[in-house]
Design a protein around this motif. Sequence first.
Motif, PDB file in Angstrom:
ATOM      1  N   GLU A  65       0.734  -1.109  -0.096  1.00  0.00           N
ATOM      2  CA  GLU A  65       0.035  -0.098  -0.114  1.00  0.00           C
ATOM      3  C   GLU A  65       0.623   1.276  -0.050  1.00  0.00           C
ATOM      4  N   GLU A  66       2.014   1.525   0.656  1.00  0.00           N
ATOM      5  CA  GLU A  66       2.821   2.477   0.933  1.00  0.00           C
ATOM      6  C   GLU A  66       3.644   2.763  -0.415  1.00  0.00           C
ATOM      7  N   ILE A  67       3.873   1.575  -0.870  1.00  0.00           N
ATOM      8  CA  ILE A  67       4.758   1.774  -2.098  1.00  0.00           C
ATOM      9  C   ILE A  67       3.782   2.222  -3.491  1.00  0.00           C
ATOM     10  N   VAL A  75       6.701   1.994 -10.206  1.00  0.00           N
ATOM     11  CA  VAL A  75       7.996   1.775  -9.391  1.00  0.00           C
ATOM     12  C   VAL A  75       7.562   0.452  -8.650  1.00  0.00           C
ATOM     13  N   PHE A  76       6.366   0.057  -8.157  1.00  0.00           N
ATOM     14  CA  PHE A  76       6.143  -1.157  -7.491  1.00  0.00           C
ATOM     15  C   PHE A  76       6.173  -2.237  -8.660  1.00  0.00           C
ATOM     16  N   ARG A  77       5.876  -2.126  -9.776  1.00  0.00           N
ATOM     17  CA  ARG A  77       6.051  -3.193 -10.858  1.00  0.00           C
ATOM     18  C   ARG A  77       7.701  -3.278 -11.113  1.00  0.00           C
ATOM     19  N   ASP A  78       8.248  -2.178 -11.165  1.00  0.00           N
ATOM     20  CA  ASP A  78       9.788  -2.618 -11.339  1.00  0.00           C
ATOM     21  C   ASP A  78      10.474  -3.367 -10.435  1.00  0.00           C
ATOM     22  N   GLY A  79      10.066  -3.019  -8.924  1.00  0.00           N
ATOM     23  CA  GLY A  79      10.566  -3.800  -7.810  1.00  0.00           C
ATOM     24  C   GLY A  79      10.110  -5.320  -7.974  1.00  0.00           C
ATOM     25  N   GLU A  80       8.858  -5.311  -8.320  1.00  0.00           N
ATOM     26  CA  GLU A  80       8.401  -6.799  -8.458  1.00  0.00           C
ATOM     27  C   GLU A  80       8.851  -7.703  -9.549  1.00  0.00           C
ATOM     28  N   ARG A  81       9.422  -7.035 -10.479  1.00  0.00           N
ATOM     29  CA  ARG A  81       9.930  -7.745 -11.828  1.00  0.00           C
ATOM     30  C   ARG A  81      11.437  -8.220 -11.139  1.00  0.00           C
ATOM     31  N   LEU A  95       6.326 -20.517  -5.522  1.00  0.00           N
ATOM     32  CA  LEU A  95       6.365 -19.223  -5.383  1.00  0.00           C
ATOM     33  C   LEU A  95       4.797 -18.524  -5.684  1.00  0.00           C
ATOM     34  N   ALA A  96       4.337 -17.741  -4.703  1.00  0.00           N
ATOM     35  CA  ALA A  96       3.114 -17.129  -5.011  1.00  0.00           C
ATOM     36  C   ALA A  96       3.340 -15.757  -5.489  1.00  0.00           C
ATOM     37  N   THR A  97       2.726 -15.162  -6.813  1.00  0.00           N
ATOM     38  CA  THR A  97       2.811 -13.923  -7.316  1.00  0.00           C
ATOM     39  C   THR A  97       1.913 -13.120  -7.044  1.00  0.00           C
ATOM     40  N   GLY A  98       1.985 -11.786  -7.034  1.00  0.00           N
ATOM     41  CA  GLY A  98       0.974 -10.767  -6.958  1.00  0.00           C
ATOM     42  C   GLY A  98       0.042 -10.827  -8.326  1.00  0.00           C
ATOM     43  N   GLY A  99      -1.008 -10.265  -8.256  1.00  0.00           N
ATOM     44  CA  GLY A  99      -1.928 -10.389  -9.361  1.00  0.00           C
ATOM     45  C   GLY A  99      -1.666  -9.868 -10.636  1.00  0.00           C
ATOM     46  N   GLY A 100      -0.792  -8.762 -10.595  1.00  0.00           N
ATOM     47  CA  GLY A 100      -0.105  -8.032 -12.013  1.00  0.00           C
ATOM     48  C   GLY A 100       1.116  -8.597 -12.376  1.00  0.00           C
ATOM     49  N   ALA A 101       1.613  -9.447 -11.644  1.00  0.00           N
ATOM     50  CA  ALA A 101       3.125  -9.960 -11.884  1.00  0.00           C
ATOM     51  C   ALA A 101       3.215 -10.551 -13.415  1.00  0.00           C
ATOM     52  N   PHE A 102       2.445 -11.556 -13.552  1.00  0.00           N
ATOM     53  CA  PHE A 102       2.295 -12.302 -14.988  1.00  0.00           C
ATOM     54  C   PHE A 102       1.896 -11.348 -16.248  1.00  0.00           C
ATOM     55  N   MET A 103       1.396 -10.286 -15.590  1.00  0.00           N
ATOM     56  CA  MET A 103       1.192  -9.267 -16.900  1.00  0.00           C
ATOM     57  C   MET A 103       2.464  -8.746 -17.608  1.00  0.00           C
TER      58      MET A 103
END
Length: 201
Positions: A65-67, A75-81, A95-103
């Motif tokens: 939430e804070e990110i 910025v969040f997606r870059d860190g997630e990648r 590994l469980a990924t966030g909902g948007g990661a596979f996009m």
Amino acid sequence: MDLQTRQTAGTAAQAQGFAPRRTIVLVGLMGAGKTKIGRRLAARLNLPFFDSDTEIEAAAGETIEEIFRNRGEAVFRDGERRVIARLLTQPVHVLATGGGAFMDPETRAVIARCGVSVWLRADLDVLLARVARRNNRPLLQQSDPRTVLAELIERRHPIYAEADLTIDSGDGPLELTTTRVIAALAGADRASRAPNSEREE
């Protein structure tokens, strides 16, 4: 014993001794059960479990939430990648990924190279009931949750369908869904091949 019974018994026997040779990556929308099923899957397969959102928070020193609020989704997606790419260099795990990661195309490519992807598919009503139990979903705080989820289903499901395996994650017991995931993985040749074996062929 009829054919279906023999097939079911064969799958169960195969799954019982199953040991994956690449990381199992769970993908799907928020509320699909990736973390809960992932933990059960890891316990049953005697593997470590990682949640990419938890790892991102640890690396950033901030909650998801804070990110989103302080630095934005890009910025969040870059860190997630980067976090997922790092995790996929680790020994075999779940590994469980966030909902948007596979996009993200880069993330999909590294998952395809190093892991075996499993889409946990759930319908709108199931997802809505599950996400209603928590209020820390940044994407759901922008509008009506049903509308947001319906739009995400329309946009993301065609991409999730590119996963190696698809398992329906409905209202049934989580242990049953976990069993179905293991059986599907045990029957998937890809899950039994180490990542580097494909480059050597």
